[in-house]
Design a protein around this motif. Structure first.
Motif, PDB file in Angstrom:
ATOM      1  N   HIS A   1       0.530  -1.383  -0.258  1.00 42.90           N
ATOM      2  CA  HIS A   1      -0.165   0.154   0.058  1.00 42.90           C
ATOM      3  C   HIS A   1       1.258   0.992   0.227  1.00 42.90           C
ATOM      4  CE1 HIS A   1      -3.773   1.912   2.105  1.00 42.90           C
ATOM      5  NE2 HIS A   1      -2.836   2.907   0.930  1.00 42.90           N
TER       6      HIS A   1
ATOM      7  N   HIS B   1       1.080   5.359  -2.659  1.00 45.50           N
ATOM      8  CA  HIS B   1       0.477   6.090  -3.298  1.00 45.50           C
ATOM      9  C   HIS B   1       2.155   6.533  -3.875  1.00 45.50           C
ATOM     10  CE1 HIS B   1      -2.997   6.140  -1.931  1.00 45.50           C
ATOM     11  NE2 HIS B   1      -2.851   5.535  -0.968  1.00 45.50           N
TER      12      HIS B   1
ATOM     13  N   ASP C   1       0.949   3.360   3.602  1.00 47.46           N
ATOM     14  CA  ASP C   1      -0.162   4.185   3.299  1.00 47.46           C
ATOM     15  C   ASP C   1       1.049   4.876   3.191  1.00 47.46           C
ATOM     16  OD1 ASP C   1      -1.785   5.580   2.169  1.00 47.46           O
ATOM     17  OD2 ASP C   1      -2.960   5.297   4.442  1.00 47.46           O
TER      18      ASP C   1
ATOM     19  N   HIS D   1      -5.506  -0.348   5.915  1.00 50.00           N
ATOM     20  CA  HIS D   1      -5.728   0.328   6.814  1.00 50.00           C
ATOM     21  C   HIS D   1      -6.489   1.059   8.614  1.00 50.00           C
ATOM     22  CE1 HIS D   1      -7.858   3.089   4.250  1.00 50.00           C
ATOM     23  NE2 HIS D   1      -6.400   3.567   3.661  1.00 50.00           N
TER      24      HIS D   1
ATOM     25  N   LYS E   1      -8.324  -1.762  -6.038  1.00 49.37           N
ATOM     26  CA  LYS E   1      -8.674  -1.011  -5.387  1.00 49.37           C
ATOM     27  C   LYS E   1     -10.027  -0.135  -4.953  1.00 49.37           C
ATOM     28  CE  LYS E   1      -7.657   1.464  -0.699  1.00 49.37           C
ATOM     29  NZ  LYS E   1      -6.477   2.339  -1.265  1.00 49.37           N
TER      30      LYS E   1
END
Ligand code: NCD
Ligand code: ZN
Ligand code: ZN
Length: 352
Positions: A17, A19, A230, A159, A102
């Motif tokens: 996970h 970004h 995350d 999360h 997702k």
């Protein structure tokens, strides 16, 4: 320190996970800086989320993203596909190029909120051998779990921040649903009491919760399948303007090893949740020749020493034990003594 610190070897860590913001928001991060942060944090494979400025909801965008990553990455990388409920006919082609699918059931960065009315159809349409991942908070977790019933569809809840949500996941697992869950380091190592001090740098979604919630997560480590960072970088200016998300690739392992030293977690649990379980649940290839070496010395996390392009961490100034000194992928040293050795393009895109 007078004597040399002990060096330990761990299997290459996997973060399902992150970004990395490429393409579209490379002022925050890009594939080279993001995978450099991964290597410096002991991660050899990361899986990137689809909430780019143009969401990864078409096969064309997924292919473009994979191409870019193949040119720019220094670590292994895979991708989760996205859906707003209007691209089910692309799943057959997209799934073999993706790690998972997702879905955002609450609003977050990008604003790609899925109407829950589509949920059951999407659960049924995405191939059963690949996981559906959810951004889901307390208000919609019941619908998300209810929609899984009778479908035998693996779902991963990302999360998890609170007692309320983890209790519900534990119940769902006990009822036999193929559900897994992840927890972020910021929810393990920070609480809402830290927001006073951190200000905007303590804001992410789901938000930091109470000490009681944090305690519940620590008491139920055995029910948590995965630690996921995350990693969600934003520039200082974007944070000042209210962006949600914090970077995590370079701080996850040192924080966990520090918790191990304090007796809060075992080495086996760290390996299970940062390597074995992510590899098994998301079918991510591993190798004995892919590993990281960590010196069990104390050091201070500082914004100045990070590879992430955003240049800050909510853990700036924190003393930790466990400094990544070397990261090796398939026998090739990619990171050593603070330097990235791999060159952009060395990182493999998965599934290949
Ligand atoms: C993430 C981001 O910035 O992309 N932000 C966050 O606060 N976690 C999105 C997300 O994971 O929800
Ligand atoms: Zn999310
Ligand atoms: Zn995220």
């Amino acid at each position: 320190m007078t004597s040399k610190a002990k060096i330990i070897r761990l299997p290459g860590l996997i973060d399902i996970h992150v970004h990395l913001r490429d393409p579209g928001q490379t002022q925050k991060e890009d594939f080279t800086s993001g995978t450099s942060a991964a290597l410096a944090g002991g991660f050899t494979t990361v899986v990137d989320m689809p909430n780019n400025s143009e969401p990864i909801t078409t096969v064309e965008r997924l292919l473009q993203k994979r191409d870019l990553a193949q040119q720019k990455s220094v670590a292994g990388i895979g991708f989760h596909y996205g859906s707003l409920g209007d691209n089910l006919e692309t799943f057959e082609e997209a799934a073999p190029l993706s790690i998972g699918l997702k879905l955002y059931l609450n609003n977050t960065t990008g604003g790609y909120l899925l109407d829950v009315a589509y949920l059951k159809k999407i659960y049924a349409a995405w191939p059963k051998d690949k996981v559906v991942l959810l951004h889901v908070e307390e208000d919609v977790i019941d619908i998300a779990i209810e929609s899984m019933k009778n479908l035998k569809r693996p779902v991963h809840v990302c999360h998890m921040p609170s007692k309320e949500i983890l209790e519900k996941i534990i119940n769902a697992k006990q009822s036999g649903l193929p559900i897994t869950c992840g927890v972020c380091p910021h929810h393990l190592f920070l609480t809402n009491e830290d927001v006073d001090k951190l200000g905007n740098y303590g804001r992410m979604l789901p938000s930091l919760k109470t000490r009681e919630d944090q305690q519940y997560l620590w008491e139920h480590l055995d029910d948590i399948d995965i630690f996921e960072s995350d990693h969600a970088p934003h520039t200082h200016q974007e944070k000042a303007e209210g962006a949600h998300g914090v970077p995590g690739l370079e701080t996850t392992l040192p924080l966990l090893l520090t918790a191990e030293k304090e007796g809060k977690i075992t080495r086996e649990q760290i390996i299970e949740k940062c390597h074995t379980n992510p590899a098994r649940i998301f079918s991510i290839p591993t190798s004995d020749r892919t590993y990281t070496e960590v010196s069990l010395e104390e050091y201070t996390i500082t914004n100045e020493n990070l590879f992430t392009k955003c240049g800050w961490s909510p853990f700036d100034g924190q003393k930790v034990t466990g400094k990544v000194v070397k990261t090796v992928i398939n026998g090739k040293t990619c990171f050593e003594n603070g330097k990235i050795i791999a060159t952009p393009g060395d990182g493999l895109v998965i599934p290949s």
